[in-house]
Design an enzyme around this catalytic site. Structure first.
Site, PDB file in Angstrom:
ATOM      1  CB  VAL A 100      39.222 -30.706  22.788  1.00  0.00           C
ATOM      2  CG1 VAL A 100      40.236 -29.924  23.606  1.00  0.00           C
ATOM      3  CG2 VAL A 100      39.724 -32.118  22.518  1.00  0.00           C
ATOM      4  CB  CYS A 101      38.195 -26.577  24.770  1.00  0.00           C
ATOM      5  SG  CYS A 101      38.299 -24.933  25.484  1.00  0.00           S
TER       6      CYS A 101
END
Length: 223
Positions: free
Chosen positions: A100-101
């Protein structure tokens, strides 16, 4: 069928990168979610929330999914061979390798993005190419068993996507409904394309120091 999820937790993690998919995964039936780190001492997120690892690298059980969240602490992880070795070892065994990210930058530093489509936070998207990845726009991007998510809040969409892959659409929809995930943001400012120009410029300045540190780190490592 029992499922085992592992999420890396580390100093200066962006807590929503971690807690958004955690909430999704932990809401599924027959799921166990592990917070993974070198030891079991509490770590402090980038916004001050204390988080406690539940499993060490050494004691990590077999996982169906490994997820690396992002945050300012990613800079240290990209230089930490113990972390990178754990990620490489786990990647060979899990059904899905995910991030994520800016967690995708850790996968890149571990050599796991070469020739593969991936995404990350918009303010770090151009770094992906340095790791041999194929930078791809999208809140959730899949390339085989590699699933990467864009910035921060995309971790919710990501979690539901992974859950649908493992448990089916009905289970994912049930979790979505149980969490009442039906976003209606008060502003159309969630992406660089939709945000007002002055807001984008202000936000770039706000994130400039972190980006500069990351740029210097990658350059010093010849990436």
């Amino acid at each position: 069928m029992p499922l085992s999820f592992g999420l890396l937790v580390f100093p200066d993690v962006q807590q929503l990168d971690l807690t958004a998919p955690y909430e999704i995964f932990a809401s599924a039936e027959h799921a166990t979610v592990h917070l993974l780190w070198k030891d079991l001492e509490p770590v402090r997120s980038s916004t001050g929330l204390w988080l406690r690892p539940s499993t060490t690298f050494a004691d990590c059980p077999p996982l169906d999914v490994l997820c690396v969240p992002g945050g300012s602490g990613v800079n240290a992880l990209m230089q930490d061979e113990e972390v990178l070795d754990f990620v490489r070892h786990s990647a060979a065994a899990v059904r899905y390798l995910t991030s994520v990210c800016t967690g995708s930058l850790v996968l890149g530093a571990a050599g796991l993005l070469k020739g593969r489509r991936a995404t990350t936070h918009w303010n770090a998207h151009d770094f992906l190419e340095r790791f041999g990845a194929l930078p791809t726009q999208g809140r959730v991007v899949r390339d085989g068993n590699l699933i990467t998510a864009g910035g921060v809040t995309s971790g919710i969409d990501f979690g539901l996507t992974v859950l649908a892959e493992l448990c089916g659409t009905e289970e994912a929809q049930s979790v979505q409904l149980g969490l009442e995930y039906a976003p209606e943001p008060p502003f159309e400012a969630g992406t660089p394309d939709s945000a007002p120009a002055h807001v984008l410029e202000f936000t770039r300045r706000r994130l400039a120091a972190s980006r500069r540190q990351r740029e210097q780190l990658l350059t010093s490592r010849g990436i």
